[in-house]
Design a protein around this motif. Structure first.
Motif, PDB file in Angstrom:
ATOM      1  N   HIS A 116       0.659  -1.203   0.028  1.00 10.21           N
ATOM      2  CA  HIS A 116      -0.041  -0.008   0.047  1.00 10.21           C
ATOM      3  C   HIS A 116       0.725   1.029   0.099  1.00 10.21           C
ATOM      4  N   THR A 117       2.174   1.296   0.555  1.00 13.05           N
ATOM      5  CA  THR A 117       2.818   2.148   0.435  1.00 13.05           C
ATOM      6  C   THR A 117       4.402   1.697   0.010  1.00 13.05           C
ATOM      7  N   LEU A 118       5.154   2.424  -0.410  1.00 13.19           N
ATOM      8  CA  LEU A 118       6.441   2.033  -1.144  1.00 13.19           C
ATOM      9  C   LEU A 118       7.533   1.935  -0.171  1.00 13.19           C
ATOM     10  N   SER A 119       8.175   0.369   0.109  1.00  8.61           N
ATOM     11  CA  SER A 119       9.092   0.353   0.982  1.00  8.61           C
ATOM     12  C   SER A 119      10.660   0.432   0.522  1.00  8.61           C
ATOM     13  N   LYS A 120      10.719   0.248  -0.726  1.00 12.22           N
ATOM     14  CA  LYS A 120      12.056   0.134  -1.470  1.00 12.22           C
ATOM     15  C   LYS A 120      12.497   1.564  -1.782  1.00 12.22           C
ATOM     16  N   LYS A 121      13.815   1.830  -1.087  1.00 13.03           N
ATOM     17  CA  LYS A 121      14.425   3.221  -1.376  1.00 13.03           C
ATOM     18  C   LYS A 121      14.315   3.814  -2.911  1.00 13.03           C
ATOM     19  N   ASP A 122      14.722   2.866  -3.695  1.00 17.84           N
ATOM     20  CA  ASP A 122      14.848   3.278  -5.175  1.00 17.84           C
ATOM     21  C   ASP A 122      13.317   3.848  -5.601  1.00 17.84           C
ATOM     22  N   ASN A 123      12.362   2.972  -5.328  1.00 20.22           N
ATOM     23  CA  ASN A 123      10.882   3.280  -5.783  1.00 20.22           C
ATOM     24  C   ASN A 123      10.638   4.649  -4.875  1.00 20.22           C
ATOM     25  N   GLN A 124      10.830   4.627  -3.755  1.00 18.25           N
ATOM     26  CA  GLN A 124      10.447   5.889  -3.114  1.00 18.25           C
ATOM     27  C   GLN A 124      10.974   7.280  -3.722  1.00 18.25           C
ATOM     28  N   LYS A 125      12.238   7.092  -4.026  1.00 27.35           N
ATOM     29  CA  LYS A 125      12.683   8.351  -4.691  1.00 27.35           C
ATOM     30  C   LYS A 125      12.282   8.519  -6.170  1.00 27.35           C
ATOM     31  N   ASP A 126      12.304   7.271  -6.636  1.00 27.10           N
ATOM     32  CA  ASP A 126      11.508   7.455  -8.089  1.00 27.10           C
ATOM     33  C   ASP A 126       9.944   8.026  -7.951  1.00 27.10           C
ATOM     34  N   LEU A 127       9.172   7.772  -7.187  1.00 25.39           N
ATOM     35  CA  LEU A 127       7.761   8.246  -7.119  1.00 25.39           C
ATOM     36  C   LEU A 127       7.886   9.854  -6.557  1.00 25.39           C
ATOM     37  N   THR A 128       8.731  10.318  -5.871  1.00 26.38           N
ATOM     38  CA  THR A 128       8.967  11.610  -5.427  1.00 26.38           C
ATOM     39  C   THR A 128       9.366  12.330  -6.509  1.00 26.38           C
ATOM     40  N   GLN A 129      10.356  11.937  -7.182  1.00 27.52           N
ATOM     41  CA  GLN A 129      10.854  12.507  -8.373  1.00 27.52           C
ATOM     42  C   GLN A 129       9.793  12.758  -9.657  1.00 27.52           C
ATOM     43  N   ARG A 130       8.969  11.757  -9.654  1.00 23.18           N
ATOM     44  CA  ARG A 130       8.008  11.723 -10.851  1.00 23.18           C
ATOM     45  C   ARG A 130       6.819  12.518 -10.524  1.00 23.18           C
ATOM     46  N   ILE A 131       6.592  12.611  -9.056  1.00 23.79           N
ATOM     47  CA  ILE A 131       5.353  13.377  -8.594  1.00 23.79           C
ATOM     48  C   ILE A 131       5.746  14.851  -8.796  1.00 23.79           C
ATOM     49  N   LEU A 132       6.923  15.352  -8.404  1.00 27.17           N
ATOM     50  CA  LEU A 132       7.495  16.690  -8.758  1.00 27.17           C
ATOM     51  C   LEU A 132       7.573  17.105 -10.223  1.00 27.17           C
ATOM     52  N   LYS A 133       7.906  16.243 -11.063  1.00 30.19           N
ATOM     53  CA  LYS A 133       8.074  16.689 -12.567  1.00 30.19           C
ATOM     54  C   LYS A 133       6.721  16.550 -13.007  1.00 30.19           C
ATOM     55  N   TRP A 134       5.626  15.834 -12.365  1.00 29.57           N
ATOM     56  CA  TRP A 134       4.179  15.923 -12.955  1.00 29.57           C
ATOM     57  C   TRP A 134       3.704  17.275 -12.758  1.00 29.57           C
ATOM     58  N   PHE A 135       3.976  17.830 -11.501  1.00 26.19           N
ATOM     59  CA  PHE A 135       3.521  18.962 -11.250  1.00 26.19           C
ATOM     60  C   PHE A 135       4.430  20.280 -11.651  1.00 26.19           C
ATOM     61  N   ASP A 136       5.496  20.213 -12.109  1.00 22.62           N
ATOM     62  CA  ASP A 136       6.499  21.306 -12.715  1.00 22.62           C
ATOM     63  C   ASP A 136       5.890  20.962 -14.225  1.00 22.62           C
ATOM     64  N   TYR A 137       5.703  20.042 -14.933  1.00 24.43           N
ATOM     65  CA  TYR A 137       5.264  20.134 -16.146  1.00 24.43           C
ATOM     66  C   TYR A 137       3.748  20.851 -16.241  1.00 24.43           C
ATOM     67  N   TYR A 138       2.786  20.714 -15.459  1.00 20.10           N
ATOM     68  CA  TYR A 138       1.727  20.955 -15.666  1.00 20.10           C
ATOM     69  C   TYR A 138       1.430  22.594 -14.887  1.00 20.10           C
ATOM     70  N   LEU A 139       2.110  22.731 -13.697  1.00 18.71           N
ATOM     71  CA  LEU A 139       1.930  24.085 -13.001  1.00 18.71           C
ATOM     72  C   LEU A 139       2.984  24.849 -13.183  1.00 18.71           C
ATOM     73  N   LYS A 140       4.376  24.617 -13.622  1.00 22.01           N
ATOM     74  CA  LYS A 140       5.316  25.340 -14.085  1.00 22.01           C
ATOM     75  C   LYS A 140       5.730  25.503 -15.576  1.00 22.01           C
ATOM     76  N   ASP A 141       5.081  24.857 -16.472  1.00 21.17           N
ATOM     77  CA  ASP A 141       5.051  24.931 -17.846  1.00 21.17           C
ATOM     78  C   ASP A 141       6.345  24.387 -18.322  1.00 21.17           C
ATOM     79  N   GLN A 142       6.963  23.319 -17.506  1.00 19.43           N
ATOM     80  CA  GLN A 142       8.321  22.585 -17.915  1.00 19.43           C
ATOM     81  C   GLN A 142       7.770  21.559 -18.833  1.00 19.43           C
ATOM     82  N   LYS A 143       7.586  21.932 -20.282  1.00 21.58           N
ATOM     83  CA  LYS A 143       7.161  20.789 -21.099  1.00 21.58           C
ATOM     84  C   LYS A 143       8.236  20.194 -21.789  1.00 21.58           C
ATOM     85  N   ASP A 144       9.412  20.100 -21.307  1.00 19.74           N
ATOM     86  CA  ASP A 144      10.708  19.303 -21.623  1.00 19.74           C
ATOM     87  C   ASP A 144      10.762  18.063 -21.149  1.00 19.74           C
TER      88      ASP A 144
END
Length: 866
Positions: free
Chosen positions: A827-855
């Protein structure tokens, strides 16, 4: 061109004026931007112990790179010792501190600072304020030595040992392939003697409460040794065949000896009793009146096949206390009575804590009778005295005291003008419950009971009840501090903690102000009444108390890293001993504040608003809204920046990346969880928009679990959010309601919807339209918000298929969406690599749509329908 003399003098004057205006001591230091590369500098403060007289405390700082450090700090001066990778630290009075560091034992003299290091140690004990040190080496040698280093003796091949609660006696077992040996060391006059040969090597040792007897188990037989008459008594499973049993009390299984030493409790099973579920090819018959459901029957049969027995060492007699029907057991405080129940006798009811019939059994005579019919199985509604056989239970809005010794029943609270349960609260997450019991007075005269705000001292004769605190008037909540259960908690047979409180010496209370979520500490005694230890300030936690009324505790706010404080009741003034994460002052960092807003029903609510680091009031910022029930209480909590987050969300990580973060409270209407969430969250966002601080076209929404469900539903109701993230959320309410559970013995999910967190308040067939109206999947065609979904593929709380269903619906509608499925995650992520991957992807998702970082290629490719 050279400046004129006049120009030069003017420039020089301005330069010196600037120096005068900003003297060295008051100069503004230019702060740096805190990036992901700096996160490893941040650690977590862990307050561990305080010495008996309060002169010393120990605490640790842990880091992502595992370069952890243990500190030993004098509370009256700046003296401090540092131990890299130290753990399991203990004080030997006021003169010695010991801890483990990797596989070494480190001994610190607190008098002269001398350090000894002993290699290859896996466990140790300090006896008699450090007079003796017990060292268990990796090779199995048990060494007893004086604190000054002189060895008393060494015992080879020790497989197990345990020390009594008084810390004056030790029992050990020797490794042996065919037989076992056990011995006793008594430290008061230092005596060492053998308990004789044991049939097999020991795997369990349990002491009687006063240290007057000890029970041993070697995997086959039970032994009871009594120090008063130096007798070793044995109970063996070698009984007549018709009574043949298998003792299964193992290293972790329940086993206990009564306070008076006359009873030994243990667990048995028939030799052929099942231990694991077996595959069966026969047809399964799921009866309509099954209680519990068919899939749970085999698991429960295994549980019920393990029976609790009691052995009377004096007579050799034993008897069973439980059976296949009544297999759940709790023991009274003096262990003379057993309370028996079947937790699933009424399991057609859709509740987490179902009703049960409680039976009471006299352990010594075997006499049994029905005690309570259809009583809630909530353990907080039946609480035992630690020092008698009496107990209280909650029924019909009152606390009742039952004494089985006299078979007497007394209503303790019928005359007291308050409410003891949450039945009148509008926003309760879950089924009805009592506020609970704080503990029992050590003199046996009273019990502490909670109402919504306060602590009451209620006499056990039913004649008096006194409110000890004034929380109702200040909209604060008072509770007995956890430090009391750490110091005076008594464990029963099943591991339940029963708290004994010395009301004459003083009991520590915690207090939480529900207006601003600040917290504080106070102490109550019969003679002096209620006294403040610390005023409400930020968030206080990790309280430790010495025998001399000295305290250490941690304080924090969102922008202030945790600090370690010391206070003595005699002095009454707090002293800061340690500030964690000092480097934070070199960086831009955010701040927090409480906001207020009202929903459509004019209900006044709160939210925690977190500012971006290096906030500039002339700019408008993007904002991310994190939702899950009541979140405003997070306003004073410090969250260290990290990319290793179990749900990919870290408020500080987002504020450091230029976002406002809002955590609003949600007020729920029964039957409309999704609609309630939409109403409150939209109102909170509009209140922040009105401040002019954020860009109304750059707002994101995120939630996990129940918060993920809320995100799924809210984006079907409004276009307010530019992008959203939903983690492990329910998308199809109806399907999940009619689903089997993977993590609950109930084996269905109906209870979660009808009487628990989802708050539907009735069955699907009673309020069908409410279920349909609050199911996100049925409204997917209204969504215009790009949605990032994620889930562990092995989630046993909310199946991965719930995220897949929403993904398929959005995909079919050609809405921008991406689903992240993490293999071998729950239900939550226990593996460190996955935790970091998810944290980074969530930030990038918001950067893409809320900061117009379309690259960001993986988002652009994954959401494009061109």
């Amino acid at each position: 061109m050279m400046p004129t003399s006049k120009t030069y003098r003017s420039c020089l004057l301005l330069f010196f004026l600037s120096l005068y205006a900003c003297p060295v001591k008051g100069q503004v230091i230019l702060k740096k931007r805190l990036t992901e590369a700096d996160y490893g500098k941040w650690g977590t403060l862990d307050i561990q112990r305080i010495s008996t007289e309060g002169n010393w405390t120990s605490y640790g700082m842990s880091y992502e790179n595992k370069n952890d450090t243990l500190f030993v700090q004098h509370t009256q001066s700046a003296r401090r010792y540092t131990i890299p990778n130290g753990r399991d630290g203990r004080f030997g009075g006021e003169k010695l501190f010991a801890c483990l560091s990797k596989d070494s034992l480190v001994l610190h003299s607190l008098v002269d600072g001398d350090v000894q290091k002993i290699e290859s140690v896996k466990q140790y004990e300090l006896i008699g304020d450090g007079k003796y040190i017990v060292i268990w080496y990796i090779n199995g040698v048990l060494e007893i030595r004086y604190a000054k280093g002189v060895a008393v003796e060494r015992i080879a091949d020790v497989a197990i040992y345990d020390i009594n609660e008084q810390g004056d006696s030790l029992v050990y077992g020797i490794k042996d392939k065919e037989s076992g040996k056990a011995g006793v060391i008594q430290f008061d006059r230092y005596r060492h003697f053998s308990l004789g040969a044991i049939e097999k090597p020991l795997n369990r040792i349990v002491w009687q409460k006063q240290g007057k007897a000890v029970v041993l188990f070697d995997g086959l037989s039970l032994y009871c040794y009594r120090f008063s008459d130096k007798k070793m008594l044995r109970f063996s499973s070698g009984l007549p065949k018709e009574q043949d049993i298998r003792i299964i009390t193992g290293s972790n299984g329940p086993m206990a000896i009564s306070d008076d030493g006359s009873l030994v409790f243990f667990t048995i099973a028939a030799p052929d009793a099942p231990t694991v579920k077996k595959e069966n090819s026969a047809v399964e018959i799921w009866n309509g009146n099954d209680a519990p459901l068919f899939p749970a029957k085999e698991s429960l049969a295994i549980v019920a096949s393990k029976k609790t027995a009691v052995w009377f060492p004096d007579t050799g007699k034993y008897c069973l206390l439980t059976d296949e029907l009544l297999y759940k057991i709790r023991l009274s405080g003096l262990q003379d009575y057993a309370i028996l129940s079947n937790p699933y006798a009424y399991s057609l009811e859709p509740r987490y804590y179902e009703d049960v019939d409680y039976y009471i059994k006299n352990v010594r005579t075997g006499a049994e009778k029905l005690l309570l019919a259809k009583q809630s199985h909530d353990p907080n509604q039946l609480c035992f005295s630690p020092i008698s056989n009496a107990f209280v239970y909650y029924r019909d809005t009152n606390w009742m005291l039952y004494n089985p010794d006299t078979d007497s029943l007394l209503n303790l609270t019928k005359l007291l003008p308050t409410t003891w349960d949450n039945g009148s609260e509008e926003n309760v997450a879950g089924q009805f419950g009592a506020y609970g019991v704080g503990g029992w007075a050590a003199d046996g005269t009273s019990v502490l009971l909670y109402d919504r705000h306060d602590i009451w001292k209620v006499s056990l004769n039913g004649k008096e009840g006194k409110r000890l605190t004034k929380g109702r008037e200040a909209n604060s909540v008072y509770r007995v501090s956890r430090v009391e259960s750490e110091r005076f908690g008594i464990r029963d047979y099943e591991g339940e903690t029963r708290v004994l409180l010395d009301m004459d010496k003083g009991v520590v209370f915690s207090m939480t102000n529900q207006e601003d979520w600040s917290t504080g500490l106070c102490i109550y005694s019969n003679r002096l009444g209620l006294r403040t230890i610390t005023d409400n300030s930020g968030y206080l936690s990790a309280v430790k108390k010495s025998d001399t009324d000295c305290f250490v505790y941690s304080s924090q706010s969102f922008s202030q890293p945790p600090q370690l404080h010391f206070i003595s009741l005699k002095e009454g003034k707090s002293r800061t001993l340690y500030q964690s994460n000092r480097q934070q002052s070199d960086y831009h960092y955010g701040k927090s504040e409480l906001i207020t807003y009202t929903n459509r029903d004019c209900k006044s609510l709160k939210g925690a608003l977190f500012y971006p680091a290096d906030y500039d009031a002339t700019k408008k910022y993007p904002m991310i809204v994190h939702i899950y029930e009541q979140r405003s209480k997070m306003v004073n909590r410090y969250v260290k920046p990290t990319q290793f987050n179990y749900e990919g969300f870290n408020v500080t990580h987002l504020t450091l990346n230029g976002y406002f973060v809002l955590m609003p409270d949600i007020h729920y209407k029964v039957g409309n969880p999704g609609i309630s969430a939409s109403d409150c969250v939209i109102a909170a966002v509009e209140a922040v928009i009105a401040t002019g601080k954020i860009d109304p076209k750059k707002i994101g929404l995120i939630g996990h679990s129940f918060g993920g469900y809320e995100v799924d539903f809210i984006v079907t109701q409004t276009d307010l959010f530019t992008a959203a993230v939903s983690g492990a959320g329910v998308s199809d309410v109806t399907r999940r309601y009619f689903d089997l559970s993977k993590n609950s013995i109930h084996m269905h999910e109906m209870w979660r919807y009808e009487t628990q967190q989802i708050r539907m308040g009735g069955s699907f067939y009673e309020i069908k339209n409410d279920y349909l109206n609050n199911s996100p999947l049925l409204h997917t065609d209204t969504i215009k918000t790009p949605l990032l979904l994620w889930s562990g593929k092995n989630d046993i709380i909310i199946p991965f298929e719930q995220s897949v269903a929403f993904y398929l619906a959005l995909r079919r509608l050609k809405m921008p969406t991406i689903l992240l499925g993490y293999p071998n995650e729950d239900h939550t992520l226990s593996k460190k690599d996955n935790q970091k991957d998810l944290t980074q992807r969530i930030l990038k998702w918001f950067d893409y749509y809320l900061k117009d970082q379309k690259d960001i290629a993986w988002i652009r490719v994954g959401t494009s329908y061109d």
